[in-house]
Scaffold this motif. Structure first.
Motif, PDB file in Angstrom:
ATOM      1  N   PHE A   1      40.121  68.972  58.262  1.00  0.00           N
ATOM      2  CA  PHE A   1      40.543  68.570  59.601  1.00  0.00           C
ATOM      3  C   PHE A   1      41.872  67.813  59.543  1.00  0.00           C
ATOM      4  CE2 PHE A   1      36.295  69.679  60.511  1.00  0.00           C
ATOM      5  CZ  PHE A   1      36.154  69.793  61.886  1.00  0.00           C
ATOM      6  N   ASN A   2      42.562  67.828  60.676  1.00  0.00           N
ATOM      7  CA  ASN A   2      43.763  67.003  60.811  1.00  0.00           C
ATOM      8  C   ASN A   2      43.326  65.654  61.379  1.00  0.00           C
ATOM      9  OD1 ASN A   2      46.746  66.586  60.961  1.00  0.00           O
ATOM     10  ND2 ASN A   2      46.270  66.361  63.123  1.00  0.00           N
ATOM     11  N   SER A   3      42.905  64.762  60.497  1.00  0.00           N
ATOM     12  CA  SER A   3      42.397  63.451  60.892  1.00  0.00           C
ATOM     13  C   SER A   3      43.406  62.390  60.473  1.00  0.00           C
ATOM     14  CB  SER A   3      41.036  63.194  60.229  1.00  0.00           C
ATOM     15  OG  SER A   3      40.499  61.961  60.625  1.00  0.00           O
ATOM     16  N   TRP A   4      44.016  61.726  61.453  1.00  0.00           N
ATOM     17  CA  TRP A   4      45.115  60.794  61.195  1.00  0.00           C
ATOM     18  C   TRP A   4      44.634  59.596  60.377  1.00  0.00           C
ATOM     19  CZ3 TRP A   4      46.948  56.004  63.741  1.00  0.00           C
ATOM     20  CH2 TRP A   4      48.265  55.691  63.381  1.00  0.00           C
ATOM     21  N   LYS A   5      45.332  59.312  59.267  1.00  0.00           N
ATOM     22  CA  LYS A   5      45.076  58.201  58.354  1.00  0.00           C
ATOM     23  C   LYS A   5      43.784  58.332  57.552  1.00  0.00           C
ATOM     24  CE  LYS A   5      47.803  54.481  60.447  1.00  0.00           C
ATOM     25  NZ  LYS A   5      47.781  53.100  60.961  1.00  0.00           N
ATOM     26  N   ASN A   6      42.934  59.273  57.908  1.00  0.00           N
ATOM     27  CA  ASN A   6      41.670  59.454  57.198  1.00  0.00           C
ATOM     28  C   ASN A   6      41.509  60.906  56.796  1.00  0.00           C
ATOM     29  OD1 ASN A   6      40.588  56.727  57.457  1.00  0.00           O
ATOM     30  ND2 ASN A   6      40.474  57.180  59.641  1.00  0.00           N
TER      31      ASN A   6
ATOM     32  N   TYR B   1      32.080  65.590  54.767  1.00  0.00           N
ATOM     33  CA  TYR B   1      32.605  64.778  53.666  1.00  0.00           C
ATOM     34  C   TYR B   1      33.750  63.917  54.199  1.00  0.00           C
ATOM     35  CZ  TYR B   1      30.196  68.295  50.833  1.00  0.00           C
ATOM     36  OH  TYR B   1      29.263  69.138  50.296  1.00  0.00           O
ATOM     37  N   GLY B   2      33.743  62.649  53.829  1.00  0.00           N
ATOM     38  CA  GLY B   2      34.810  61.766  54.282  1.00  0.00           C
ATOM     39  C   GLY B   2      34.798  60.457  53.540  1.00  0.00           C
ATOM     40  N   ASN B   3      35.843  59.650  53.776  1.00  0.00           N
ATOM     41  CA  ASN B   3      35.853  58.312  53.193  1.00  0.00           C
ATOM     42  C   ASN B   3      35.026  57.375  54.070  1.00  0.00           C
ATOM     43  OD1 ASN B   3      37.518  57.911  55.407  1.00  0.00           O
ATOM     44  ND2 ASN B   3      39.390  57.972  54.207  1.00  0.00           N
ATOM     45  N   GLU B   4      34.933  56.107  53.699  1.00  0.00           N
ATOM     46  CA  GLU B   4      34.060  55.160  54.396  1.00  0.00           C
ATOM     47  C   GLU B   4      34.450  54.992  55.865  1.00  0.00           C
ATOM     48  OE1 GLU B   4      33.889  51.490  52.292  1.00  0.00           O
ATOM     49  OE2 GLU B   4      32.932  52.353  50.500  1.00  0.00           O
ATOM     50  N   LYS B   5      35.752  54.902  56.129  1.00  0.00           N
ATOM     51  CA  LYS B   5      36.205  54.736  57.515  1.00  0.00           C
ATOM     52  C   LYS B   5      35.838  55.945  58.365  1.00  0.00           C
ATOM     53  CE  LYS B   5      40.098  51.604  56.680  1.00  0.00           C
ATOM     54  NZ  LYS B   5      41.574  51.430  56.806  1.00  0.00           N
ATOM     55  N   THR B   6      36.000  57.137  57.807  1.00  0.00           N
ATOM     56  CA  THR B   6      35.678  58.368  58.535  1.00  0.00           C
ATOM     57  C   THR B   6      34.195  58.425  58.857  1.00  0.00           C
ATOM     58  OG1 THR B   6      37.442  59.495  57.326  1.00  0.00           O
ATOM     59  CG2 THR B   6      35.877  60.875  58.500  1.00  0.00           C
ATOM     60  N   ILE B   7      33.364  58.098  57.871  1.00  0.00           N
ATOM     61  CA  ILE B   7      31.908  58.156  58.061  1.00  0.00           C
ATOM     62  C   ILE B   7      31.451  57.120  59.083  1.00  0.00           C
ATOM     63  CG2 ILE B   7      29.695  57.774  56.895  1.00  0.00           C
ATOM     64  CD1 ILE B   7      30.991  58.988  54.362  1.00  0.00           C
ATOM     65  N   ASP B   8      32.045  55.924  59.056  1.00  0.00           N
ATOM     66  CA  ASP B   8      31.666  54.871  60.007  1.00  0.00           C
ATOM     67  C   ASP B   8      31.984  55.259  61.448  1.00  0.00           C
ATOM     68  OD1 ASP B   8      30.768  53.310  57.936  1.00  0.00           O
ATOM     69  OD2 ASP B   8      32.611  52.113  57.764  1.00  0.00           O
ATOM     70  N   LYS B   9      33.065  56.025  61.637  1.00  0.00           N
ATOM     71  CA  LYS B   9      33.488  56.402  62.994  1.00  0.00           C
ATOM     72  C   LYS B   9      33.093  57.835  63.351  1.00  0.00           C
ATOM     73  CE  LYS B   9      37.500  53.303  62.900  1.00  0.00           C
ATOM     74  NZ  LYS B   9      38.985  53.221  63.007  1.00  0.00           N
ATOM     75  N   LEU B  10      32.123  58.382  62.644  1.00  0.00           N
ATOM     76  CA  LEU B  10      31.742  59.782  62.838  1.00  0.00           C
ATOM     77  C   LEU B  10      31.197  60.043  64.240  1.00  0.00           C
ATOM     78  CD1 LEU B  10      32.116  61.937  60.701  1.00  0.00           C
ATOM     79  CD2 LEU B  10      29.678  61.816  60.200  1.00  0.00           C
TER      80      LEU B  10
ATOM     81  N   THR C   1      23.876  68.165  59.053  1.00  0.00           N
ATOM     82  CA  THR C   1      22.664  68.092  58.228  1.00  0.00           C
ATOM     83  C   THR C   1      22.825  67.135  57.049  1.00  0.00           C
ATOM     84  OG1 THR C   1      23.416  70.035  56.991  1.00  0.00           O
ATOM     85  CG2 THR C   1      21.917  70.414  58.835  1.00  0.00           C
ATOM     86  N   GLY C   2      24.037  66.671  56.798  1.00  0.00           N
ATOM     87  CA  GLY C   2      24.261  65.744  55.689  1.00  0.00           C
ATOM     88  C   GLY C   2      25.639  65.127  55.750  1.00  0.00           C
ATOM     89  N   ILE C   3      25.744  63.896  55.264  1.00  0.00           N
ATOM     90  CA  ILE C   3      27.018  63.176  55.221  1.00  0.00           C
ATOM     91  C   ILE C   3      27.201  62.631  53.808  1.00  0.00           C
ATOM     92  CG2 ILE C   3      28.374  61.273  56.164  1.00  0.00           C
ATOM     93  CD1 ILE C   3      26.651  61.454  58.705  1.00  0.00           C
ATOM     94  N   ASN C   4      28.284  63.014  53.172  1.00  0.00           N
ATOM     95  CA  ASN C   4      28.552  62.580  51.797  1.00  0.00           C
ATOM     96  C   ASN C   4      29.961  62.014  51.666  1.00  0.00           C
ATOM     97  OD1 ASN C   4      26.062  63.281  50.637  1.00  0.00           O
ATOM     98  ND2 ASN C   4      26.702  65.420  50.453  1.00  0.00           N
ATOM     99  N   LYS C   5      30.134  61.196  50.640  1.00  0.00           N
ATOM    100  CA  LYS C   5      31.473  60.704  50.335  1.00  0.00           C
ATOM    101  C   LYS C   5      32.297  61.828  49.707  1.00  0.00           C
ATOM    102  CE  LYS C   5      30.395  55.799  49.836  1.00  0.00           C
ATOM    103  NZ  LYS C   5      30.454  54.611  48.942  1.00  0.00           N
ATOM    104  N   MET C   6      33.596  61.657  49.750  1.00  0.00           N
ATOM    105  CA  MET C   6      34.514  62.690  49.274  1.00  0.00           C
ATOM    106  C   MET C   6      34.314  62.986  47.789  1.00  0.00           C
ATOM    107  SD  MET C   6      36.787  64.514  50.797  1.00  0.00           S
ATOM    108  CE  MET C   6      36.993  63.458  52.210  1.00  0.00           C
ATOM    109  N   GLN C   7      34.338  64.267  47.465  1.00  0.00           N
ATOM    110  CA  GLN C   7      34.227  64.706  46.074  1.00  0.00           C
ATOM    111  C   GLN C   7      35.605  65.130  45.562  1.00  0.00           C
ATOM    112  OE1 GLN C   7      31.293  67.795  45.876  1.00  0.00           O
ATOM    113  NE2 GLN C   7      29.696  66.591  46.907  1.00  0.00           N
TER     114      GLN C   7
END
Length: 670
Positions: free
Chosen positions: A531-536, A550-559, A577-583
Motif C-alpha cells: 500500500f501507499n501508506s504515508w510514513k508507515n 503486515y505492518g509496523n507497530e504504528k500501522t497495526i495500532d491505527k489499523l 484473518t491475521g495481523i503480523n509484524k513485518m517480515q
C-alpha cells in the motif's frame, strides 16, 4: 428520450476514450451530412425509415462526444498543465478565486482560475489550498492573488479501491493543485466582479448579519446549507447525523428545496390578476426568483438541474399546455449537459435525476395501493410513498458510492418533511430580510428554534446505529443489473403480462449470476499488495476473502481507522484473518520478495525477484543490485522523497524497473 440517451452515451464515450478534437469534428461533420441526406430521402414518408433513425442517433452520439471535447480544458493549449515539466519546480502563479470549498480549521480550499504562470498567459481551473489561514483573514471570491509554489498534478489511484480523487477533479476540469501558506500570498486590490463575486458577497452579508444578531452557530450552519447551499462550515458531527438518519439530501439544495421555493413564490403572487399581463408578470417573476436562488446557492449541479426543470414547468403552465413531466426532465438534462457535460459525472447530479425519475414513475403506483379517506393520513401517506420511491431510485447508486444504507429513512422523512416546509418558508423570509440588514427577533428566533428541533430529531434517529447497513460491497456490473432488476419489476407491477414476467425472471437470473461470478472471482483470487501508506508500511496478502495484514507497530495500532485498508476490504468482500509484524522475506506465487528496513540488513545469498525498500535504509543500492540481481525494486511512502529520487536515478542507470508508491500508487503482485 432516445436522443438524450445517445447524447449521454457520447459524453461517456468521450470521457473514457479521449478522442482527438480534430477527429471528433470531422465525424460530426460526416454524420451531419448523412443526417441531412437521410432526412431529405425520407421527407415524404409518414413512418420514418430505419436508416433515418440510426443516423439521428449517431449524430447526437457524436454531438455528445464533441460537446465533451470542446468543454475539456485539457485540449486548450494555454492550459497550465502543458507548462508543467517537473513538479519539483516552483512557479509564480497569478489566479482569481472562483469558489470556496469545504476545508478545515487549518486549511482553506478554493477553486481558482489561472491567469498567468511565470508571466506567461495561461488558463485552467486549479484547486488552491491555503494553510494556516485565519477566519478573519480569509480571501473573498473574485480576488486576484499571486502564489509562489509547486504544482501538484492529479495523481493516479494511490491505493486499491479507494475514492479516485484525481479522476473526481478531472471531471470538474481541474487538473492540478497548488499549496501555499497564508502569509506568502499576495492579494491584489483588483477584484473580478462577476456573478460568483456578487453571489458570495450576498451570502456573506446574510451570514454576517445573522451572526451579529446572535444566531446560534450549529443552527446557522444548517440553515446556510438548506437555503444558501453552503456546506463548507458545517461540522462533521452534524453531517454524520444527517447521513445516518437518511436525511443528507436535505443539506444539499435540490428539487425538494426549489419546489418549496416555487410554491412559496406562487403563493405570494396569488393576488395578481389571471389575465395575460398578470400571467406574464407571474412567469417572469417566478423565473427571475428561481434563477436568483440558484445564483445565491452557488450554481451547483443539483440546483441548476432543479431550477432548469421548474423553469420549463413554469413556461408550460404559462402557455396553458399540458407538460409531460418526463419530457421536461429530459429537456432540462439535455440542456444542462450541453453547456456543462462534466455535470454528468457529479454524484449529486446522478442521484438527483434518478430520485426524481423514480418519484415521477413509481410513486403514483405505490400511492394507488391505498387511498386513505382522511386528508391528514393521506398527506403523510404521500410523503411516505414519495420517500420510498426516491430511495428505491437512489438505493443502488448510494450503495455503489457510499457502501451504506440508512434503514430508518422513511421515519426521518415522515417527521421532517412537513417540518421542512415551515423551515423553508421562514428561512427564505429571514434570508431576504438579512440581505437588507434587517433581522427581526420575531422571525429569527422561530427559525432558530425550528432548526434546533430539526437537529435534535435527526440526532435521535441517527442514534439507532443498528439500523444503518454498512460496508456493502457492490461493483459497477452489479449496479447495472440491480437497476435492470428494479425496472423489470416496476414494469411488471404496472401491468403483468407474459413477456414482462419473462423479462423480470431474466433480470433476477442476471442479477444472481453477477453476484455469483463476483464471489467466484474473489474466492479464486490471490494478491500481494504494498500500500501507499504515508510514513508507515502496510502490506497485505489476500487469499480469496481472507486477508493477512503486515505492518509496523504504528500501522497495526491505527489499523481500525485506516480508510485505505477498509475500502480494499469492502470492495473485495473480505475480512482480516491475521495481523503480523513485518517480515524480511515473503514467498508469493513462486516469487521471493525481500523487505529491507531502516537497518539496511539483508542476505547476500538470496536472489529475490522483488525488493521492497522501507523507512529509508542507508544502503548502497548499486551494490545491492549487483549482489542480489532483483527484477524489480519497490519503494513505499515511508521513505524520504529525496532518497526515493536517488534510488530512481540509480535504477534507471542500471535498467532495473523501479516502482515508487508515492508516484505510481500501490504495487500489486497477482
Amino acid at each position: 428520450m432516445k436522443i438524450t440517451i445517445w447524447f449521454v452515451l457520447g459524453i461517456v464515450f468521450s470521457s473514457y476514450f479521449n478522442p482527438n478534437p480534430a477527429t471528433t469534428f470531422i465525424f460530426i461533420g460526416l454524420f451531419f451530412v448523412a443526417f441531412i441526406i437521410t432526412l431529405y430521402l425520407s421527407r415524404k414518408d409518414f413512418i420514418q425509415k430505419i436508416y433515418f433513425g440510426i443516423n439521428a442517433y449517431l449524430l447526437f452520439f457524436q454531438i455528445g462526444c464533441f460537446t465533451h471535447v470542446i468543454h475539456n480544458e485539457f485540449y486548450n493549449e494555454t492550459n497550465y498543465v502543458h507548462l508543467i515539466k517537473n513538479e519539483t519546480d516552483y512557479h509564480s502563479v497569478e489566479l482569481v478565486l472562483r469558489e470556496k470549498l469545504k476545508g478545515n480549521e487549518k486549511v482553506d480550499k478554493y477553486i481558482g482560475l489561472v491567469k498567468r504562470v511565470d508571466s506567461k498567459n495561461c488558463s485552467g481551473r486549479i484547486l488552491v489550498q491555503i494553510h494556516d489561514a485565519h477566519e478573519d483573514s480569509r480571501i473573498q471570491i473574485g480576488s486576484n492573488i499571486q502564489i509562489y509554489g509547486k504544482f501538484v498534478l492529479n495523481k493516479k489511484l494511490l491505493n486499491p479501491n479507494q475514492f479516485d480523487y484525481g479522476n473526481y477533479l478531472k471531471n470538474k476540469s481541474i487538473f492540478g493543485q497548488i499549496y501555499s501558506n497564508a502569509n506568502s500570498i499576495k492579494v491584489s486590490n483588483k477584484i473580478d466582479k462577476n456573478v460568483w463575486y456578487y453571489s458570495d458577497q450576498l451570502r456573506n452579508n446574510i451570514i454576517t448579519n445573522l451572526q451579529k444578531n446572535n444566531f446560534s452557530k450549529d443552527e446557522l450552519q444548517v440553515v446556510s446549507a438548506l437555503i444558501l447551499g453552503q456546506q463548507q462550515d458545517i461540522s462533521k458531527e452534524i453531517i454524520k447525523d444527517y447521513q445516518y438518519a437518511g436525511a443528507i439530501h436535505i443539506l444539499s439544495v435540490s428539487g425538494l428545496h426549489v419546489g418549496f421555493i416555487l410554491l412559496f413564490i406562487t403563493f405570494l403572487l396569488k393576488p395578481l390578476p389571471k389575465n395575460k399581463l398578470g400571467n406574464t408578470i407571474r412567469l417572469f417573476t417566478i423565473i427571475i426568483c428561481l434563477w436568483g436562488f440558484a445564483i445565491l446557492a452557488g450554481l451547483s449541479p443539483s440546483v441548476i438541474r432543479s431550477v432548469t426543470m421548474f423553469s420549463f414547468v413554469a413556461v408550460g403552465i404559462y402557455l396553458k399546455r399540458s407538460t409531460n413531466i418526463f419530457h421536461t426532465l429530459l429537456v432540462s438534462m439535455f440542456l444542462i449537459l450541453f453547456f456543462q457535460p462534466s455535470f454528468l459525472f457529479d454524484v449529486g447530479f446522478q442521484l438527483s435525476y434518478l430520485s426524481l425519475f423514480f418519484i415521477l414513475w413509481l410513486q403514483p403506483l405505490i400511492s394507488d395501493l391505498w387511498v386513505p379517506k382522511n386528508k391528514i393520513v393521506n398527506y403523510f401517506w404521500d410523503i411516505l410513498t414519495v420517500s420510498f420511491a426516491a430511495q428505491i431510485g437512489a438505493f443502488p447508486l448510494s450503495i455503489f458510492y457510499f457502501h451504506q444504507f440508512p434503514g430508518l429513512f422513511f421515519i426521518t422523512n415522515l417527521i421532517i418533511i412537513p417540518f421542512l416546509i415551515l423551515i423553508m418558508g421562514l428561512g427564505v423570509l429571514v434570508m431576504v430580510m438579512a440581505a437588507f440588514n434587517f433581522v427581526p427577533i420575531l422571525t429569527m428566533k422561530p427559525l432558530e428554534f425550528c432548526i434546533n428541533y430539526l437537529n435534535k430529531i435527526i440526532n435521535w434517529v441517527a442514534s439507532f446505529e443498528q439500523f444503518i447497513i454498512k460496508d456493502i460491497p457492490i461493483n459497477w456490473q452489479t449496479l447495472i443489473c440491480l437497476y435492470v432488476l428494479i425496472i423489470a419489476f416496476v414494469i411488471l407491477f404496472k401491468k403483468p403480462t407474459y413477456p414482462k414476467i419473462v423479462f423480470a425472471f431474466i433480470s433476477v437470473l442476471l442479477f444472481q449470476s453477477t453476484l455469483l461470478i463476483t464471489r467466484w472471482e474473489i474466492q479464486n483470487e490471490q494478491e500481494f499488495i504494498v500500500f501507499n501508506s504515508w510514513k508507515n508500511t502496510l502490506i497485505t496478502e489476500r487469499n480469496g476473502n481472507k486477508v493477512m495484514v503486515y505492518g509496523n507497530e504504528k500501522t497495526i495500532d491505527k489499523l481500525a481507522s485506516n480508510t485505505s485498508l477498509k475500502s480494499y476490504l469492502i470492495a473485495n468482500n473480505s475480512s482480516i484473518t491475521g495481523i503480523n509484524k513485518m517480515q524480511n522475506l515473503y514467498y508469493f506465487k513462486n516469487k521471493k520478495i525481500m523487505v529491507i528496513d531502516s537497518f539496511g540488513v539483508y542476505s547476500k545469498q538470496i536472489n529475490p525477484d522483488i525488493i521492497i525498500l522501507r523507512q529509508s535504509p542507508k544502503i548502497n543500492l548499486e551494490r545491492l543490485i549487483q549482489v542480489t540481481h532483483p527484477k524489480l525494486i519497490v519503494a513505499d511512502a515511508s521513505n524520504y522523497k529525496t532518497t526515493i529520487q536517488l534510488w530512481k536515478s540509480i535504477c534507471i542507470k542500471k535498467k532495473i524497473p523501479f516502482h515508487a508508491t508515492a508516484e505510481k500508487g500501490f504495487y500489486k503482485v497477482k
